[in-house]
Design an enzyme around this catalytic site. Sequence first.
Site, PDB file in Angstrom:
ATOM      1  N   GLY A 189       0.623  -1.172  -0.085  1.00  0.00           N
ATOM      2  CA  GLY A 189      -0.087   0.019   0.032  1.00  0.00           C
ATOM      3  C   GLY A 189       0.946   1.274  -0.022  1.00  0.00           C
ATOM      4  O   GLY A 189       0.331   2.487   0.407  1.00  0.00           O
ATOM      5  N   GLU A 191       1.524   3.404  -2.058  1.00  0.00           N
ATOM      6  CA  GLU A 191       1.195   4.493  -2.955  1.00  0.00           C
ATOM      7  C   GLU A 191       0.013   5.035  -2.336  1.00  0.00           C
ATOM      8  O   GLU A 191      -0.612   5.980  -2.841  1.00  0.00           O
ATOM      9  CB  GLU A 191       0.950   3.848  -4.279  1.00  0.00           C
ATOM     10  CG  GLU A 191       1.953   4.192  -5.254  1.00  0.00           C
ATOM     11  CD  GLU A 191       3.250   3.075  -4.928  1.00  0.00           C
ATOM     12  OE1 GLU A 191       2.994   2.022  -4.623  1.00  0.00           O
ATOM     13  OE2 GLU A 191       4.281   3.814  -4.837  1.00  0.00           O
ATOM     14  N   ASN A 268       9.005   2.970  -1.186  1.00  0.00           N
ATOM     15  CA  ASN A 268       9.422   4.358  -1.192  1.00  0.00           C
ATOM     16  C   ASN A 268       8.762   4.896  -0.075  1.00  0.00           C
ATOM     17  O   ASN A 268       7.526   4.447   0.610  1.00  0.00           O
ATOM     18  CB  ASN A 268       8.770   4.877  -2.493  1.00  0.00           C
ATOM     19  CG  ASN A 268       7.115   4.453  -2.231  1.00  0.00           C
ATOM     20  OD1 ASN A 268       6.592   3.463  -2.616  1.00  0.00           O
ATOM     21  ND2 ASN A 268       6.246   5.593  -2.228  1.00  0.00           N
ATOM     22  N   ASP A 310      10.478   6.593  -6.414  1.00  0.00           N
ATOM     23  CA  ASP A 310       9.814   5.707  -6.261  1.00  0.00           C
ATOM     24  C   ASP A 310      10.851   4.291  -6.156  1.00  0.00           C
ATOM     25  O   ASP A 310      10.296   3.208  -6.539  1.00  0.00           O
ATOM     26  CB  ASP A 310       8.901   5.122  -7.310  1.00  0.00           C
ATOM     27  CG  ASP A 310       7.704   4.013  -6.795  1.00  0.00           C
ATOM     28  OD1 ASP A 310       7.502   3.979  -5.519  1.00  0.00           O
ATOM     29  OD2 ASP A 310       7.269   3.443  -7.529  1.00  0.00           O
ATOM     30  N   TRP A 481      10.040 -10.087 -15.732  1.00  0.00           N
ATOM     31  CA  TRP A 481       9.579  -9.793 -14.294  1.00  0.00           C
ATOM     32  C   TRP A 481       9.205 -11.112 -13.755  1.00  0.00           C
ATOM     33  O   TRP A 481       8.495 -11.108 -12.717  1.00  0.00           O
ATOM     34  CB  TRP A 481       7.833  -9.213 -14.829  1.00  0.00           C
ATOM     35  CG  TRP A 481       7.454  -8.256 -13.796  1.00  0.00           C
ATOM     36  CD1 TRP A 481       6.316  -8.658 -13.029  1.00  0.00           C
ATOM     37  CD2 TRP A 481       7.672  -6.985 -13.579  1.00  0.00           C
ATOM     38  NE1 TRP A 481       5.960  -7.647 -12.014  1.00  0.00           N
ATOM     39  CE2 TRP A 481       6.912  -6.413 -12.582  1.00  0.00           C
ATOM     40  CE3 TRP A 481       8.535  -6.205 -14.206  1.00  0.00           C
ATOM     41  CZ2 TRP A 481       7.149  -5.344 -11.776  1.00  0.00           C
ATOM     42  CZ3 TRP A 481       8.786  -4.922 -13.298  1.00  0.00           C
ATOM     43  CH2 TRP A 481       7.918  -4.494 -12.352  1.00  0.00           C
TER      44      TRP A 481
HETATM   45 CA    CA Z   1       6.425   2.105  -4.753  1.00  0.00          CA
END
Ligand code: CA
Length: 573
Positions: A189, A191, A268, A310, A481
């Site tokens: 979470g 962001e 981040n 980020d 990925w």
């Molecule tokens: Ca992030």
Amino acid sequence: MKLKLLSLLMVVGATQVSAQVTDAMITNAGNDTTSVLSWGMGTQGQRYSTLTNINTSNVSKLVPAWTMSFGGEKQRGQESQPLVYKGKMFVTASYSRIFAIDVKTGEKIWKYEHRLPEGIMPCCDVVNRGAALYGNLVIFGTLDAQLVALDQDTGKVVWREKIDDYAAGYSQTAAPLIAEGLLLTGVSGGEFGVVGRVEARDPKTGKMVWSRPVVEGHMGYKDGKENGITGTTNATWPGETWKTGGAATWLGGTYDAKTGLAYFGTGNPGPWNSHVRKGDNLYSASTVAIDVKTGKIAWHYQTTPNDAWDFDGVNEFVTYDQDGKRMGAKADRNGFFYVIDATNGKLQNAFPFVKGNTWAKSIDLATGRPVFDPANRPGDPSGPGGDGTKGTEVFAAPGFLGGKNQMPMAYSPKSKMFYVPTNEWGMDIHNEPISYKKGGAFLGAGFTIKPLFDDHIGSLRAYDPKTGKMAWEVKNNAPLWGGVLTTAGDLVFWGTPEGYLKAADAKTGKVLWQFQTGSGVVAPPITWNDGADQYVSVVSGWGGAVPLWGGDVAKKVNFLEQGGSVWTFKLSH
Ligand code: CA
């Protein structure tokens, strides 16, 4: 003597009766090739198998043994690593689903579909990365921030616990970690201005044992009592900014029984606009080593102080032995590879593992801090070049999707190499003013991801952690990925968004085998054996953050099709 023998027999008898996954089994997972008991194929996260049945001389004869579809209309990103135990494979899928599969035939034994509310807020697709096994339970996290423990045999729910409020942006996508009899989990979470933390529960009941926030100023708890504030309030965060500081521990952690420490990466700091939170913003964009017994931070190492790009520092911390010392390695989203003393957090080596890094010139080995290039930090909207609503735009690399993202690397104690799935891309990024609103995106930034090179974005690279030298690379058109697996058969396995599972010679990088799985592979392969037969499995299903956040790269790869299945391979006879 007689008594001793009798008690020994009783112990042996007990383990035979109960087919339960124990702490000893999880600690010893590296020596039991017949099971895959944890994410990372061992809690150290090496993703290394001692098996040699499949090797460089016969891998070309690898053929499918079975495949199973996750079905439904929920074919989205499948980032899950399967587990294998006692004839069953446990594999999670998109939209918080989990399946138990007969590992010999691929037949479904049971499935559990978590009932998700309307308002879930996963940032980066509806993914799940795997489960944990303990006792007779299989335990996984859900997109509405819950933990669910199911009976391995029946799929019946044994306990369910809420981690936090999904309406505030919390979710759960990582595989839980078992360490010292505890179930360790983080939160997603970052962001949405959540507060990152690590929690330890009793895996049998789900009852909380301790909680450790990873943003300075927040109180930790143990056995229902206060257990000390993390860091020193306002030492590295101005004003009230620490209250919505992010640092989501969304990729989970690793654990080393030798150090007694669990290593969790932190995401981040919130918001992305770094000018509103001047300071280092501890412990965001860091690795934190937590003493599992006390629930306190033993050491931390911050890869990106005052992050502006980020650069979630969530990447897995993989411990290994180097020159008689216990080290940990981390290929950070910020494009640098770090070698850190796993006992005390002291930096030993750091080098770039992607070519285009612009945000920092190097990592100062004496201070452990990056040498920033101030020209490549997005400008303050109210500073020079800003007009109050938008700051100076810069081009920075890596782009925010990182030199490496969620896809885990592998380490071979045999070759002493790390096999790192990397991506080369940059971004245009600028900052905007932002204020916190519950459940709202907490960014204060605008951005577009761009490729750096015409011929590739992804590249699987072999690195010597001592010298920082790249031994070989295999380039890939689309961004990598998935994760990596390496074996004592001198092989490296990894998947591509184009749908291939590949195997290369671990010494040279020569691709020896590949198989088209029908959709993009964004998950890490595993291997195990049943007698003389060695198996390799991987989940297939394109998705994850790239199609949603990838800017110009997302457009470049928008021809890739979604899916949802698990494949198992063995040698043809
Ligand atoms: Ca992030």
